[in-house]
Scaffold this motif. Structure first.
Motif, mmCIF file in Angstrom:
data_model
loop_
_atom_site.group_PDB
_atom_site.id
_atom_site.type_symbol
_atom_site.label_atom_id
_atom_site.label_comp_id
_atom_site.label_asym_id
_atom_site.label_seq_id
_atom_site.Cartn_x
_atom_site.Cartn_y
_atom_site.Cartn_z
ATOM 1 N N LYS A 90 14.012 -1.006 -44.300
ATOM 2 C CA LYS A 90 13.689 -2.157 -43.972
ATOM 3 C C LYS A 90 14.373 -3.254 -44.734
ATOM 4 C CE LYS A 90 9.749 -0.684 -42.247
ATOM 5 N NZ LYS A 90 9.816 -0.390 -40.679
ATOM 6 N N CYS B 133 15.888 -6.337 -42.674
ATOM 7 C CA CYS B 133 15.003 -7.602 -42.652
ATOM 8 C C CYS B 133 14.585 -8.130 -43.924
ATOM 9 C CB CYS B 133 13.570 -7.204 -41.894
ATOM 10 S SG CYS B 133 14.046 -6.543 -40.288
ATOM 11 N N TRP C 49 12.852 -11.470 -41.095
ATOM 12 C CA TRP C 49 12.258 -10.790 -40.042
ATOM 13 C C TRP C 49 12.377 -11.710 -38.736
ATOM 14 C CZ3 TRP C 49 11.020 -9.435 -44.690
ATOM 15 C CH2 TRP C 49 10.810 -8.193 -45.271
ATOM 16 N N GLN D 60 15.030 -7.868 -36.065
ATOM 17 C CA GLN D 60 14.326 -6.848 -36.469
ATOM 18 C C GLN D 60 13.907 -5.813 -35.861
ATOM 19 O OE1 GLN D 60 10.317 -8.900 -37.125
ATOM 20 N NE2 GLN D 60 10.519 -9.989 -35.360
ATOM 21 N N CYS E 15 13.659 -2.487 -38.234
ATOM 22 C CA CYS E 15 12.847 -2.791 -39.644
ATOM 23 C C CYS E 15 11.838 -3.702 -39.541
ATOM 24 C CB CYS E 15 14.063 -3.405 -40.644
ATOM 25 S SG CYS E 15 14.841 -5.033 -39.837
ATOM 26 N N SER F 49 8.008 -4.959 -39.467
ATOM 27 C CA SER F 49 6.831 -4.967 -40.300
ATOM 28 C C SER F 49 5.904 -5.921 -40.037
ATOM 29 C CB SER F 49 7.269 -4.765 -41.644
ATOM 30 O OG SER F 49 5.976 -4.695 -42.352
#
Length: 472
Positions: free
Chosen positions: A70, A73, A78, A83, A88, A90
């Motif tokens: 991640k 991001c 994000w 993203q 990555c 979330s």
């Protein structure tokens, strides 16, 4: 010494079964690390070489690697389509800044749209206390970091619970959770892992014959995610088969009490906000991962400019109807198979059907299956096939979503549909293997170990049958 004189030293308990001694694929893979396990992994070595410390350390490493995936991001924010292109995405930071939590409001306050069960909603709000109350990249990063710590603890709780449920002799089966790419890829996508941890802890309490604790934990799990209700259903089905109702009734009562204690205050104070996660189900189109999205993908592949697929009512009807049929089939299987299935096998079949036939099957929902698959089917070959399919789908779904805002970086609908079917086929293969093992206990890696029946079955372990249905 007379043969009637008891030995001053009680016999040692049976040794654990390391996978490199019992599983052909694990044995072959162990050659890279020096060969199959010796006495250190069989329980006679130092504490740090035993199943629980090794599994906990490995799970910590896997979640840390998941956090590294991640990084783009976390550094850049994000934002779409990055993203998705960088895989990555979330829910944690995105929901924090888009739901109203970043304004400092409560989980079910006016102006907050979480659409989550109470335990998950409250957790999302509590984690927000560690982040700035503002919509910014810094706030997203702080929220993601705090949420990652919570999810790491949840992952470790799942590993410990699986180790407890598997029992001493099958303790190394926890590695199927700790080493799983499903954990690496999906642990930090959402707060689902907290519900999984509560459900796994409830199952572990049941395995240790603690029906009250099992019920309380499973009730909290249902208040975090709805799927753990299927674990309670699995307990009920095996109670019908065995006639063991006392512990089952205690667990059901404790679960109902825990669920009401959490949900009722929210339902009375904010009924509309509380019920949003339930009412939204009946008014949604097919989501990512669901087989019911395939008609829409076919339309897109044929060049239809406004592909919409099945209407929401049809999707809901198909999902609910399929769940009912699948539940009936599992119930008949539990009562019909010559030898009582293990609890983990029944629970896995129910949850697998719920995932595969639902209105959506997001990547994080595979976490629901992870501990159940480790207990129901502790065979590394089948897990490896499932992991490969999950990994391929994980990359595909993000690229497909990216195409909605950046067509030049899109995954074609037909390729996404193919990998969706591969993922469902891999899950179907796991289901078929579980059914085979339940029907032929000699092929079951757990029951093939001398002296084991159902280590995670709690009150059902070694229980005789009270009701068996014979189907001609």
């Amino acid at each position: 010494m007379s043969s009637d004189t008891p030995s001053p030293h009680p016999p040692a308990p049976p040794a654990p079964v390391p996978p490199t001694l019992a599983d052909p694929l694990a044995r072959a893979g162990s050659e890279v690390l020096g060969g199959p396990a010796g006495r250190r992994l069989a329980g006679e070595g130092p504490w740090w070489a035993r199943s629980l410390p090794v599994s906990v350390a490995l799970a910590s490493l896997v979640v840390a690697l998941g956090a590294l995936t991640k990084h783009h991001c976390r550094a850049q924010g994000w934002n779409s389509p990055d993203q998705f292109v960088h895989a990555c995405y979330s829910d944690l930071p995105v929901v924090y800044t888009s739901s109203g939590l970043a304004a400092g409001l409560g989980p079910y306050a006016e102006g907050v749209s979480l659409g989550q069960p109470p335990v998950t909603a409250a957790l999302a709000w509590l984690v927000g206390r560690a982040a700035p109350a503002q919509v910014s990249v810094e706030a997203q990063r702080a929220y993601f970091d705090a949420g990652s710590v919570v999810l790491l603890l949840a992952a470790l709780a799942v590993v410990v619970a699986v180790r407890v449920s598997a029992g001493r002799r099958r303790g190394w089966d926890a590695l199927l959770v700790a080493a799983s790419p499903v954990l690496l890829l999906s642990a930090l996508v959402s707060f689902d892992l907290v519900g999984v941890a509560l459900a796994a802890a409830g199952a572990a309490a049941w395995a240790r014959r603690r029906p009250v604790a099992a019920g309380l934990l499973l009730g909290l799990a249902v208040a975090a995610r709805t799927y753990p209700a299927l674990l309670l259903l699995a307990i009920v089905l095996l109670a019908v088969r065995t006639g063991r109702w006392r512990a089952t009734a205690t667990t059901l009562a404790a679960a109902a009490a825990a669920w009401l204690a959490v949900d009722l205050p929210f339902a009375l104070a904010r009924p509309g906000a509380w019920s949003a996660y339930l009412t939204a189900f009946g008014d949604q189109r097919a989501g990512y991962g669901s087989p019911w999205v395939l008609p829409q993908l076919v339309q897109q592949a044929s060049g239809a400019p406004d592909a919409v697929g099945l209407p929401s009512g049809a999707v809901t009807a198909l999902a609910v109807g399929s769940w009912v049929v699948w539940t009936v089939l599992v119930a008949v299987f539990v009562l019909w198979t010559p030898r009582r299935p293990r609890l983990a096998q029944v629970a896995f079949l129910l949850v697998a059907g719920f995932c595969a036939l639902g209105t959506s099957f997001p990547v994080q929902a595979s976490l629901w299956l992870l501990p159940l698959a480790a207990l129901a089917l502790p065979r590394w070959r089948e897990h490896l096939l499932w992991w490969v399919a999950e990994g391929a789908y994980f990359g595909a779904v993000w690229l497909y979503i990216a195409g909605q805002s950046s067509p030049d970086r899109a995954l074609p609908a037909e390729l996404y549909a193919l990998l969706l079917l591969v993922r469902l086929a891999a899950l179907g293969w796991l289901v078929a293997c579980v059914v085979r093992d339940a029907r032929r206990p000699a092929a079951d890696p757990v029951r093939a170990v001398r002296g084991l029946d159902d280590p995670s079955g709690g009150d059902f372990d070694r229980a005789p049958d009270a009701l068996v249905v014979r189907v001609a």
